[in-house]
Design a protein around this motif. Sequence first.
Motif, mmCIF file in Angstrom:
data_model
loop_
_atom_site.group_PDB
_atom_site.id
_atom_site.type_symbol
_atom_site.label_atom_id
_atom_site.label_comp_id
_atom_site.label_asym_id
_atom_site.label_seq_id
_atom_site.Cartn_x
_atom_site.Cartn_y
_atom_site.Cartn_z
ATOM 1 N N ASP A 50 0.813 -1.205 0.000
ATOM 2 C CA ASP A 50 0.000 0.000 0.000
ATOM 3 C C ASP A 50 0.854 1.265 0.000
ATOM 4 O O ASP A 50 0.361 2.350 -0.330
ATOM 5 N N VAL A 51 2.134 1.139 0.356
ATOM 6 C CA VAL A 51 3.051 2.276 0.261
ATOM 7 C C VAL A 51 3.738 2.261 -1.105
ATOM 8 O O VAL A 51 3.879 3.297 -1.759
ATOM 9 N N LEU A 52 4.164 1.075 -1.526
ATOM 10 C CA LEU A 52 4.820 0.945 -2.823
ATOM 11 C C LEU A 52 3.926 1.489 -3.939
ATOM 12 O O LEU A 52 4.381 2.218 -4.825
ATOM 13 N N LEU A 53 2.659 1.125 -3.879
ATOM 14 C CA LEU A 53 1.686 1.689 -4.818
ATOM 15 C C LEU A 53 0.551 2.269 -3.973
ATOM 16 O O LEU A 53 -0.389 1.575 -3.621
ATOM 17 N N SER A 54 0.675 3.528 -3.671
ATOM 18 C CA SER A 54 -0.343 4.179 -2.848
ATOM 19 C C SER A 54 -1.628 4.345 -3.653
ATOM 20 O O SER A 54 -1.643 4.235 -4.888
ATOM 21 N N GLU A 55 -2.703 4.598 -2.940
ATOM 22 C CA GLU A 55 -3.981 4.838 -3.600
ATOM 23 C C GLU A 55 -3.875 5.999 -4.578
ATOM 24 O O GLU A 55 -4.418 5.952 -5.677
ATOM 25 N N ARG A 56 -3.133 7.021 -4.202
ATOM 26 C CA ARG A 56 -2.983 8.191 -5.067
ATOM 27 C C ARG A 56 -2.247 7.834 -6.365
ATOM 28 O O ARG A 56 -2.664 8.234 -7.457
ATOM 29 N N GLU A 57 -1.157 7.090 -6.250
ATOM 30 C CA GLU A 57 -0.400 6.719 -7.445
ATOM 31 C C GLU A 57 -1.187 5.738 -8.305
ATOM 32 O O GLU A 57 -1.148 5.802 -9.534
ATOM 33 N N ARG A 58 -1.910 4.804 -7.673
ATOM 34 C CA ARG A 58 -2.709 3.861 -8.453
ATOM 35 C C ARG A 58 -3.764 4.592 -9.274
ATOM 36 O O ARG A 58 -3.984 4.273 -10.455
ATOM 37 N N LEU A 59 -4.407 5.580 -8.678
ATOM 38 C CA LEU A 59 -5.436 6.327 -9.414
ATOM 39 C C LEU A 59 -4.832 7.168 -10.529
ATOM 40 O O LEU A 59 -5.479 7.392 -11.560
ATOM 41 N N PHE A 60 -3.584 7.647 -10.341
ATOM 42 C CA PHE A 60 -2.912 8.335 -11.445
ATOM 43 C C PHE A 60 -2.792 7.410 -12.655
ATOM 44 O O PHE A 60 -2.979 7.823 -13.806
ATOM 45 N N ILE A 61 -2.449 6.146 -12.396
ATOM 46 C CA ILE A 61 -2.251 5.195 -13.482
ATOM 47 C C ILE A 61 -3.584 4.794 -14.111
ATOM 48 O O ILE A 61 -3.731 4.755 -15.336
ATOM 49 N N GLU A 62 -4.565 4.495 -13.282
ATOM 50 C CA GLU A 62 -5.830 3.983 -13.791
ATOM 51 C C GLU A 62 -6.749 5.076 -14.327
ATOM 52 O O GLU A 62 -7.557 4.823 -15.229
ATOM 53 N N GLN A 63 -6.638 6.280 -13.760
ATOM 54 C CA GLN A 63 -7.545 7.343 -14.175
ATOM 55 C C GLN A 63 -6.807 8.666 -14.366
ATOM 56 O O GLN A 63 -7.318 9.736 -14.038
#
Length: 410
Positions: free
Chosen positions: A286-299
């Motif tokens: 959850d730190v390696l791929l934070s919610e913020r970074e995941r949403l950058f990639i997906e949306q």
Amino acid sequence: FDISRFFPDLLGGSNIAFGAEYRKEKYNIVAGEPGSYIDADGVGVGGNAGSQGFPGFQPSDATNKSRNSQALYVDWEATLTPALTVDAALRAEHYSDFGSTTTAKLAGSFKASKEVLLRGAASTGFRAPSLQQLYFSSTFTDFISGKPLDVVLAPSGSKIALAAGVPALKQEKSKNYTLGITVKPSADTSFTVDLYQINIRDRIVLSGRFDEDNYPALGAILQGLGVGQAQFFVNSINTRTRGMDVTASTRMKLGGGQLSTFLALNVSNTRVTNINAPASLKGFEDVLLSERERLFIEQGGPRSKATLGFEYSEGAWTGEAKVIHFGSQTQGTFSGPPVPNLVYKPKTSMDLGLSWQATPALKLSVGGNNVFNVKPTRQNPDETDNGFYYDSVQFGLNGASYYARAHYRF
């Protein structure tokens, strides 16, 4: 170096091409003015070090790297029948820092009738990490909930990256598939639909931010550098993108002029299908791929966008209208849960234009973009990238703009 030749009598007509490429890349960071990065007060004393926002590059950031690659390729396109065309290509490449690879593509088109054309392709891809992803190094000041915090973006192989257990970057690999159809019932009307899927393995992304709270092993190192958080480029995820592109256009006589209409629609969906955490970071996904970074990639962009355009010409006059619809997006926050994500509602804007060909040489135009002054959804400025109520996400935040132009051909 490229060679291409068409052989009319080979397999109904074949175009054969082959060639070679040599590429050399260089990447440089030079230390900046000392006053832009020194901590004159001392670590933990006074304000943040150097120029806030983006302190200058420090001597520890300086780098001078290069690499080269050599490639060979061959491509064969053959018209097997009057209706069927196939194309096959191979590319072999060697990188001085990432070894050798071979990628391939197979594509074809089939003319089902005079009006209908079917097409498809499958290919593999290879992308070595860019020199910037490998060697970029910087310390910058971010504002979290209105308070300044220094963040270090550490390069691959650095002391911080090794302490965090982040392995050296490796290449990305992909598999790509497309399937499409073109329908042209008349000279004035056409319609296309294309479906695609892109699978990327070991995709390089910027990690979330590690600090002494979520990863204690870095605490002492970060304190010694006088920074609060650290980020890295990591081969941390696999992704899958599926999408559809639709276009339609037609033109017709209307009154004393001609009306042209077109529609362009894109619908796509990117998903993170797996998080590839190194052994030392198991449990810290959850730190390696934070919610913020995941949403950058997906949306990072709207999952849907449509443009409907009209152009009407009569004599010396041409009028244009374009309606643009942006789908919704969701972006993460700096604070994270329980602070809710930033939701951007669907928005629609309109561009208008009018032109007059006053003389064969002089053309006058007036118009406006986003004439109804539409702006993205208003957000909490403490959580946006630019610290403002409006963020440039689906489209720009400046609202309406207008223009008047004169074009003269000498």
